[in-house]
Write a protein that holds these residues in place. Sequence first.
Motif, PDB file in Angstrom:
ATOM      1  N   SER A   1       0.832  -1.209   0.000  1.00 38.48           N
ATOM      2  CA  SER A   1       0.000   0.000   0.000  1.00 38.48           C
ATOM      3  C   SER A   1       0.865   1.257   0.000  1.00 38.48           C
ATOM      4  N   LYS A   2       2.074   1.161   0.600  1.00 38.74           N
ATOM      5  CA  LYS A   2       3.000   2.301   0.533  1.00 38.74           C
ATOM      6  C   LYS A   2       3.428   2.545  -0.906  1.00 38.74           C
ATOM      7  N   TRP A   3       3.596   1.446  -1.659  1.00 40.27           N
ATOM      8  CA  TRP A   3       3.945   1.594  -3.072  1.00 40.27           C
ATOM      9  C   TRP A   3       2.795   2.199  -3.859  1.00 40.27           C
ATOM     10  N   HIS A   4       1.572   1.822  -3.513  1.00 45.59           N
ATOM     11  CA  HIS A   4       0.412   2.443  -4.170  1.00 45.59           C
ATOM     12  C   HIS A   4       0.509   3.958  -4.016  1.00 45.59           C
ATOM     13  N   GLU A   5       0.718   4.381  -2.758  1.00 52.10           N
ATOM     14  CA  GLU A   5       0.740   5.810  -2.479  1.00 52.10           C
ATOM     15  C   GLU A   5       1.842   6.505  -3.276  1.00 52.10           C
ATOM     16  N   LYS A   6       3.023   5.868  -3.279  1.00 51.70           N
ATOM     17  CA  LYS A   6       4.178   6.429  -3.969  1.00 51.70           C
ATOM     18  C   LYS A   6       3.902   6.568  -5.470  1.00 51.70           C
ATOM     19  N   VAL A   7       3.410   5.508  -6.094  1.00 48.25           N
ATOM     20  CA  VAL A   7       3.198   5.541  -7.545  1.00 48.25           C
ATOM     21  C   VAL A   7       2.061   6.495  -7.908  1.00 48.25           C
ATOM     22  N   VAL A   8       1.031   6.528  -7.082  1.00 48.37           N
ATOM     23  CA  VAL A   8      -0.095   7.432  -7.354  1.00 48.37           C
ATOM     24  C   VAL A   8       0.384   8.877  -7.333  1.00 48.37           C
ATOM     25  N   THR A   9       1.117   9.275  -6.290  1.00 48.63           N
ATOM     26  CA  THR A   9       1.567  10.662  -6.202  1.00 48.63           C
ATOM     27  C   THR A   9       2.572  10.990  -7.313  1.00 48.63           C
ATOM     28  N   GLU A  10       3.452  10.038  -7.637  1.00 46.05           N
ATOM     29  CA  GLU A  10       4.426  10.279  -8.709  1.00 46.05           C
ATOM     30  C   GLU A  10       3.745  10.529 -10.043  1.00 46.05           C
ATOM     31  N   ASN A  11       2.559   9.929 -10.215  1.00 41.90           N
ATOM     32  CA  ASN A  11       1.870  10.091 -11.481  1.00 41.90           C
ATOM     33  C   ASN A  11       0.810  11.198 -11.429  1.00 41.90           C
ATOM     34  N   GLY A  12       0.924  12.071 -10.413  1.00 41.96           N
ATOM     35  CA  GLY A  12       0.043  13.231 -10.356  1.00 41.96           C
ATOM     36  C   GLY A  12      -1.362  12.926  -9.883  1.00 41.96           C
TER      37      GLY A  12
END
Lengths: 288, 407
Positions: free
Chosen positions: B180-191
Motif C-alpha cells: 500500500s506504501k507503493w500504491h501511495e508512492k506511484v499514485v503521487t508520482e503520477n500526479g
Amino acid sequence: MDYICILIIQVISSIAMLVLLAIGLAIMFGMMKVINFAHGEFIMVGAYTSVMSVNAGLNFWLATFVVAPLAVAFVGFIVERVIIRHLYGRIIETMLATWGLSLFMIGTVTIVFGNTVTGISAPLGSISIGRFSNSTYDLVLIVMAAALLVACALFLRRTNLGLIARAAMQNADITAVLGHEPKKIYCATFVVGAAISGLSGALIAPLTGVSPGMGLAFVAKAFITVICAGPAVIFGTGLVAAVFGTVNTAVTFVATPVFGEVALLLSAIILLRVMPKGLTARIMRKAL
Amino acid sequence: MTVDRRTFVKGCAGVLATPYLVKNAFAEETIKVASIHDASGVLDILGKPMAAMTQMAIDEINAGGGLLGKKIELKSYDTQSNNQLYGQYATEAATRYKVAAVFGAVTSASREIVRPILRRYKTLYFYSTQYEGGVCDRNIFCLGTTPGQKTEKIIPYAMNKFGKRVYTVAADYNFGHIVSKWHEKVVTENGGTFEGVEFFPLEQTDFGPTLKKIQSIQPDFVMADLVGSNHIGFFRQWVSSGMADRIGLASTIFGTGNEQLFTNPREHNGILTSACYFPEIDTPENKDFIARAAKATGSDRSPINELPAMSYYAPQLWAEAVRSAGSFDRDAVTKALEGNLTYKGPGGPITVDAESHHVTHDIYIAEAWDHGFKILERYENLPPSDTAAVCDLAANPSDTKQYVLGN
C-alpha cells in the motif's frame, strides 16, 4: 442526510449479522448449557448446502429457507444422538467433543469439496439512497434477524411446547415427573438450534467466501455475544448484538476495521467485568 | 544343487548389498535437487500447482538429456502447510541428500525459515512466489514479482482508465502494508491523489462499513490487494451494494489465489490486475506450455498463474546456469547467474539482476473476464528496481537482511 441514513442502515445490518451468527448458539448454549465449538461448522454446512443447491439449479430462496435448515437439522440430529446426548451436564467433555467434531467437519468438507472457496452472488441488486447505494440483500438480513428473534421469543413464551422446553431447562426432574421426557426435549432443542445455524449460514453465504474453514471467522463472535447475553438468551442476544454492532460499526467508521474489532472485544471484556453473569443477569431479568 | 552354509551366507550378503551397490552406481549418474512446497493443508491451493510445475521442469530437463550428461533427481517434500516441517526438510535436503539446489517455500514466513538454513549449508536456493520484496542474500535467487514491478504499470494504467483519485484496501500484514506504501508512492508520482488506505485482518468478513466509507470519499478507483478466502467477500459485497458501476476496481494480486474462479463473472468482470504471467498469453510457446502443464497437473486443473509459472522457470533458470558454468558447484552456478543470465520462458524472458539476485520481468495488465483474463497491455523487461535500490550484493556480498521497501 443520506449519509446519516446509510450509517443507520449499516449499524442495523451489523447488529443483524451478529444476531444471525449467535442465535443458533444461543439456543444450544444459553438454554441447554451445551458449549458447541462446532457452531461455526454448522454455519459452514448451511452455507455449503445453499451454494451447492443453487449451483444445482435450485431457487435461491428455496435453498436458503428450506434446504439448508433441513440439512443442518439432520446433521444436528445425528450429532446429538451420537455425541451430545452422552455428555449433557459435562461441560469440559462437551467442549472437547465438539472441538473434535469441528475439526472432523472441516476435514470432511475439505475432502469432499476441496480446500477452495466457492460462493454465490447476492440476489436483489441494490437501492440508492441519495449519493449512496446499499445492497437490498442487507435489508433481507435485517428483516430475517428480527423475525428469528421475535419467532423464538413468541415460541418460548406463547406456545405449550415452548413452556415445556423452558421447564425442562429449569428443572429436568420435575418436567419428567409431569410426564415429559427431557431427553426428547433436549434433542429437539439441539436440532432446532442446528437448523437455525444452518439458516444463518445460508443467509450469510452470498456475502462472503464459502470455504471449509469459514466457520472459524464466526465462532468467536457468536460465543462472545451469547456469553455476554446472560440468562435471558433470546432477548439478551438481541440486546448484546445491538450494543456490540453499534460499537463495532461506529469505531470502524471513525477509525479502521481493526479498531472496530478491538472496540467490540474491549466492550465485551468491560461488560463481563461489570456483569460477570451477562447483561440480562442485571437488567430485564424477566425477559426470555 | 546343494546349498551349504558358506554359500548361503555369501549369497545373502550379495543380495543385501545389492541396493547399496546400485545406489552408489546410480548416484554417480544423477544430481539431486529438492522441491519443498505446501502440497497439502490450507495452502495447498498455492503449493500443489507450484510443486507440480517444479516437477514438470525437472522432467523436461531430464527428457532433454539431463544436465552435463547427468540425470536430475528431484526430492519432493510436502510441508503440509506446517512451517515447522520447512526447517526439517530443508536441513535433510541439504545435509543428507546434499542437493545442488532447493526450489520452494510458498509464504514469506516459510522462506525465512528455509533461507538461513540453506545459507548455512551452502546450498543454492530459488524462491518463486511473488512477495513483498527486499530480500538481500547471495545464496537466494527470487523469481517472484515485487511491489515495484507490480504497481509501476498498473496504477498509471488504471488512473488513465478510471481517474486520478485512488483509495486502497489491503490485507493487514506486512505484504499489505508494504504494497500500500507503493500504491501511495506511484499514485503521487503520477500526479494523482491518494485518498487513504484501509487494512483488513485476514479474518474480516463484513466489509459494509468500509464500503460506505468508500462511497462517501468517492474515489475514481479502488486498489484492492486482499488475500485469502474471507476477503472474497469484499468483491461480493462490492457488487451487491451497487458500487461496481460507479467506482473502478484494480489489484496487483487478484488472480494469484485464483480469485477469478471463486467469484462470479458479475463480481469480477472488469477488475484490472497485473502479473508477469497469465495462461491467456497468446503465443505458440505459451499454448504449448499450457498443454504440457495440463498433462503435468493431471486432474488438478488449477490454472497456471504467476506462482506455478515461476516455479517452472526456477529450475529452468538454474539449468541454464549449470550449462553456462559447466558445473553443479554452488559458487560457479551463482557466478553464472550473476552474469545477467537470461531464461526465455513462455511468458517472456527473465534476466537475473546481479546486484539484488532478483529478476526482470515482462509485466502484463489484464482484465478479469468470465473466470479468466483478457490481456490488455504488455510492458517488457521491468527491472526489480525496488529491491535493487536497497540491495547491492556485488558491493556487500555477506548481506543477509530483508529490507523493508517503500519507506
